[in-house]
Design a protein around this motif. Sequence first.
Motif, mmCIF file in Angstrom:
data_model
loop_
_atom_site.group_PDB
_atom_site.id
_atom_site.type_symbol
_atom_site.label_atom_id
_atom_site.label_comp_id
_atom_site.label_asym_id
_atom_site.label_seq_id
_atom_site.Cartn_x
_atom_site.Cartn_y
_atom_site.Cartn_z
ATOM 1 N N ALA A 17 32.080 182.433 7.374
ATOM 2 C CA ALA A 17 31.103 181.401 7.765
ATOM 3 C C ALA A 17 30.822 181.477 9.263
ATOM 4 N N PHE A 18 31.851 181.670 10.069
ATOM 5 C CA PHE A 18 31.654 181.825 11.511
ATOM 6 C C PHE A 18 30.859 183.088 11.810
ATOM 7 N N ASN A 19 31.182 184.188 11.110
ATOM 8 C CA ASN A 19 30.493 185.448 11.366
ATOM 9 C C ASN A 19 29.012 185.353 11.031
ATOM 10 N N LEU A 20 28.698 184.721 9.901
ATOM 11 C CA LEU A 20 27.292 184.552 9.535
ATOM 12 C C LEU A 20 26.573 183.642 10.523
ATOM 13 N N ASN A 27 22.664 169.702 -0.667
ATOM 14 C CA ASN A 27 23.249 169.530 -1.997
ATOM 15 C C ASN A 27 22.256 168.961 -3.011
ATOM 16 N N GLN A 28 21.134 168.432 -2.503
ATOM 17 C CA GLN A 28 20.146 167.810 -3.384
ATOM 18 C C GLN A 28 18.982 168.732 -3.721
ATOM 19 N N ALA A 81 26.976 180.340 -3.004
ATOM 20 C CA ALA A 81 27.809 179.792 -1.924
ATOM 21 C C ALA A 81 28.261 178.378 -2.299
ATOM 22 N N ARG A 82 29.515 178.110 -2.067
ATOM 23 C CA ARG A 82 30.053 176.794 -2.405
ATOM 24 C C ARG A 82 29.651 175.757 -1.355
ATOM 25 N N ALA A 83 29.770 174.513 -1.746
ATOM 26 C CA ALA A 83 29.391 173.426 -0.837
ATOM 27 C C ALA A 83 30.240 173.444 0.433
ATOM 28 N N ARG A 84 31.530 173.737 0.291
ATOM 29 C CA ARG A 84 32.411 173.783 1.458
ATOM 30 C C ARG A 84 31.983 174.887 2.417
#
Length: 612
Positions: free
Chosen positions: A210-213, A603-604, A529-532
Amino acid sequence: MIGPLGFAVRNLKRRGFHTLLAFLGLTITIGSTTFLILLARILISNIGLEIGTRSTLGISWLLIGYLQLSLAFVLIVGLLSSSHLVSSMINQRTRDIGVIKAAGCITPRLFAYSLTEALLVFIASSLVGALAALILLVSWTGKIQIDQTSTLTLIGIPLASFLISYTVARIQVGRLVNKTDTPNVISSYLSTLNLKNLGKPLRIKRFGSAFNLAARTVLRSKHFTKTFLRICICIFLTTIVLTGALVSWDTSKSYVEGAMPAHVLTIGTPNMVDAYRQLGLSFSSSSITPPNTNYLAQSNMINGSIVDILRGTPGVEKVDTRLLNLTIAEGIVKTQLVEGQIVFPTYLGSSQILVIGIDPNQTIGDWHTSDGFLSTSDPHNVMVVGDSLIGGIVQQPLNGSQIGAFGTRFDVKGALVDPLNRGRVAYAPVKLLHELLNLDGYNLLLVRTDNNPATQQRIQGLAGGYGLAVGSQDEILNANTTFLDNIWSHILILPLLTLFLTCAILLSYLSTSFSLRFNDYTVLKVLGARARYDLKLLLWEGWGVLAFCMLLSLPLALIFSIVLIVPDAKTQTLNLALSTASPITGLSLVAVASAAIYWRRLNQVSVKDLAL
C-alpha cells in the motif's frame, strides 16, 4: 446544442459529491481568510487602545508588529490555497475534457463549457464565503459594526480570491483544451495501476505494498512539485504565525523580567518606596500616574553607611544604588555632518522623564538594549534612554541625539526596554548627577537577595533601624507580566484559528486529490482489493505527503521565528514543543479524517460508478 451554462449545471449535478467537496473547500478558504483578516484588524485596534497609554514603545511594537505580520501571512495562505484548490479542481476534469474533445466538440465551445463550470463554483464560493465571514464576525463580536475598512475587506478578499481563481482556471483550462491528446488520455486511464511494476520509484518492503503504490502514484503526478511547494508554504507560514506568537509572548515577558528581576527588595523612605512602586505599576495600570513628589528632598535621601552594611549581610547578592528624579528634559539633534553638509542643532521639544542615576558596576537589571548599557569606559555625559522616548525627544540615529537636563547635555548612547514610568526613563552615571545636582547619596536602593525569608527579616530589621521602608519588586513584576499574559492570551486566538484554517484547507486539498483518482480506487476495489488495503492506501497518499512537507517546513519555521522575527528572542522549550506538536497533530488528524471520509465513500461504489 446545449449552451455553456446548461452544460455546466448538468455536469455539476452529475458530479454531485465531487462538486460539493470543491465548493466547500473554496468556501471554507475564502470565508476563513476573510474572517481572520477582520479579526486581526479588531485585535490591532483593541490592543492599540489597551496599551497605547501604558506599554512601552518596544513592547507595543512587538505586539502590533506580530499582528500585522500574521495578517499578511494569513492573506498569503488564503490566496495561495484558493489557487491550489482551483488547480486541483481543474485537474479532475482532464479526462472529461479529453473525452468531450474526442466526441467532436470544437475547441472554443469546449473552453466555454469547462470555464463556465468552474466559474459557477467560484462565484458561489466567493458569495457564501463572504457571507459566512460576516456571520462569524457578528457572532464573535456580538454586534454589527461594519466600518469602511471592514466593508472593503469583506468585498476585497472574496473578490481577490475570485479573480485569482478565474485567472488560474482560464490559463489551465486553455492549456488542457488546446493540448489535450485524446488517445493519451484514454490510454493513461489505468496508468497508476500497473501492478507488475508496483512501487519501483520508491519501494520499502517494511511498509507494505500500500505504501509502495501510494508513493508511486504521488511521485508520478505531473503536479507533485507544485503541490508540494504550496503545501510547504502553507505549513511554513502557519507555523510561523503560531510559533511567532509564543516566542513573542515569552520574549516580551523576558524584556520586563530583565528590567525588573525577581527577588529584589526596594529600600528607601516610605514616600520613595511608594513612588517607585507606582512608577513600576504604571506599565500595567492606566489609572496610575507618576507621583509629583520632591524626589531630591533631603528627607528622601539615604544614609550611605547602610549600603556597606547591606553588602555585608548574609543572603544579599547585590545592592543597586539609585538616584531618581522626575524632570523636564529637552530633545536636541546635535551638530553633525551628513553627506558632506553640516546639519545644525535642532530642537525637538521637551517632555517630563524619569532620570535615574546609577552605578554601572552595581546594576541588577539585565535590559534589552540597542547598543549596550552604561559602562565605566563611556564618556561621563552619556545616557541610555527608554524606548518610549524614541520618536519624541529622541530621534534616529540615536548617536546624533542629545538630552538636555540639569543644565547640561547628555549624548544618547542607546535605547532600552524598561516598563518603569512606561518607558519614559533615562539612565545616567550617578556620579555625574551628584556633581550636577550638588548632592551626595541616593534616594532608593534595590537589593537582590537569595529569596530566603530569614534574609528578608534581617534586611527589614536593618532598614527599620534607619527609619526606612522595605518593598518588594516581585509585586510590580507579577502585575506587569500578568498584564502581558492577558494581552497575549487574547492574541493567541489568531494563530490557533490560522492553524484551523490551514487544516481545513488541507482537508479540502486531500479530498480533491482523492477525487482526482476516484476511478483508480474503484478499479482497485473491482480487482479485489480489500477495504483495509484501500484505507491504508488512502492514509499513505494523504498523510505521507503531509508528513514529508512537515518534515521540511516545521524546522525552517521554528528557526525563522526564533532568529528573524523577534530581536533577542527568548522562549521556553515547552512552548517550542507545543508549537511543533500542534501542527503535527492537527494535520495528521486532517489526513486521517479525509482518508476515512473517502474510504467510506469508496465502500458505497462499484464498477458502474466509473466515469470517463
